[in-house]
Design a protein around this motif. Structure first.
Motif, PDB file in Angstrom:
ATOM      1  N   THR A 184       0.807  -1.222   0.000  1.00 30.82           N
ATOM      2  CA  THR A 184       0.000   0.000   0.000  1.00 30.82           C
ATOM      3  C   THR A 184       0.841   1.273   0.000  1.00 30.82           C
ATOM      4  N   ARG A 185       2.125   1.182  -0.238  1.00 28.01           N
ATOM      5  CA  ARG A 185       2.979   2.365  -0.132  1.00 28.01           C
ATOM      6  C   ARG A 185       2.790   3.345  -1.282  1.00 28.01           C
ATOM      7  N   SER A 186       2.236   2.900  -2.399  1.00 24.24           N
ATOM      8  CA  SER A 186       1.957   3.802  -3.518  1.00 24.24           C
ATOM      9  C   SER A 186       0.704   3.333  -4.237  1.00 24.24           C
ATOM     10  N   GLY A 187       0.176   4.196  -5.073  1.00 25.72           N
ATOM     11  CA  GLY A 187      -1.002   3.827  -5.855  1.00 25.72           C
ATOM     12  C   GLY A 187      -0.721   2.682  -6.808  1.00 25.72           C
ATOM     13  N   LYS A 188       0.482   2.670  -7.369  1.00 28.85           N
ATOM     14  CA  LYS A 188       0.873   1.597  -8.292  1.00 28.85           C
ATOM     15  C   LYS A 188       0.951   0.260  -7.558  1.00 28.85           C
ATOM     16  N   SER A 189       1.533   0.271  -6.361  1.00 25.54           N
ATOM     17  CA  SER A 189       1.616  -0.955  -5.564  1.00 25.54           C
ATOM     18  C   SER A 189       0.227  -1.445  -5.183  1.00 25.54           C
ATOM     19  N   ARG A 190      -0.634  -0.514  -4.802  1.00 27.16           N
ATOM     20  CA  ARG A 190      -2.002  -0.881  -4.410  1.00 27.16           C
ATOM     21  C   ARG A 190      -2.758  -1.487  -5.586  1.00 27.16           C
ATOM     22  N   GLN A 191      -2.578  -0.903  -6.781  1.00 27.59           N
ATOM     23  CA  GLN A 191      -3.238  -1.439  -7.972  1.00 27.59           C
ATOM     24  C   GLN A 191      -2.694  -2.824  -8.305  1.00 27.59           C
ATOM     25  N   ALA A 192      -1.397  -3.008  -8.192  1.00 24.71           N
ATOM     26  CA  ALA A 192      -0.797  -4.322  -8.452  1.00 24.71           C
ATOM     27  C   ALA A 192      -1.304  -5.355  -7.451  1.00 24.71           C
TER      28      ALA A 192
END
Length: 191
Positions: free
Chosen positions: A51-59
């Motif tokens: 959850t550290r970034s939007g990209k990580s959350r999307q992945a």
């Protein structure tokens, strides 16, 4: 010759598919959080990574971790604990995202600008096989220069593609007995 071992272990030989051993080694090289997901510290660390970034959350969502922001916040604050099924999804999502994040760097290190990486192949264990059924299989080393398909399949979680890449792109370089190394006790390499 690969793929002909449909009845592997019939006479007592032990080992794993070479591609599975490669996947294990790539997972080891990718590193990650050592604390098990069942411990609070382990699942909190995985959630922070996811959850550290939007990209990580999307992945993480693409990898199967679909929870509401409210639930996620409660987990991170320690107000609620994830269920066993959620812990499994958290761990699976973490491994998938970690693989995607590490794959490009790992591929660069393994290819080494075309020089490749030395690979050690330890043959299957025949200690339980009767003497007449044993065959001479020796420890082998080789230099693998084409890691793109292997690492790409591993990062995508495509084990069939990884097996195809290992058995059709790498093993034939061993010579005429390359099918004897479809099952092994270990495959070792460093990057």
């Amino acid at each position: 010759m690969p793929g002909k071992n449909l009845d592997f272990g019939r006479f007592g030989a032990r080992g794993v598919k070479g591609s599975d051993a490669v996947a294990r080694k790539l997972d080891e090289l990718a590193g990650g959080i050592a604390t098990p997901v069942t411990a609070r510290r382990g699942w909190i660390a995985r959630l922070h990574y996811l959850t550290r970034s939007g990209k990580s959350r999307q992945a993480a969502q693409d990898a199967g971790l679909t929870v509401t922001d409210r639930t996620l916040k409660a987990w991170l604050e320690g107000k609620r604990r994830p269920s066993k099924a959620s812990l499994e999804r958290i761990d699976a999502a973490y491994r998938a995202v970690r693989r995607q994040n590490v794959a490009r760097h790992l591929l660069k290190r393994l290819n080494r600008e075309g020089r490749g990486t030395r690979v050690e192949i330890h043959p299957l264990n025949q200690s339980q096989v009767a003497r007449p059924h044993q065959r001479v299989i020796e420890y082998r080393t080789m230099n693998v220069r084409r890691w793109d398909k292997i690492v790409g399949s591993w990062a995508a979680g495509d084990y069939r593609g990884l097996d195809d890449a290992w058995t059709t792109d790498v093993l034939p370089d061993l010579g005429s007995q390359w099918g004897a190394y479809e099952y092994v006790t270990n495959v070792g390499f460093a990057a």
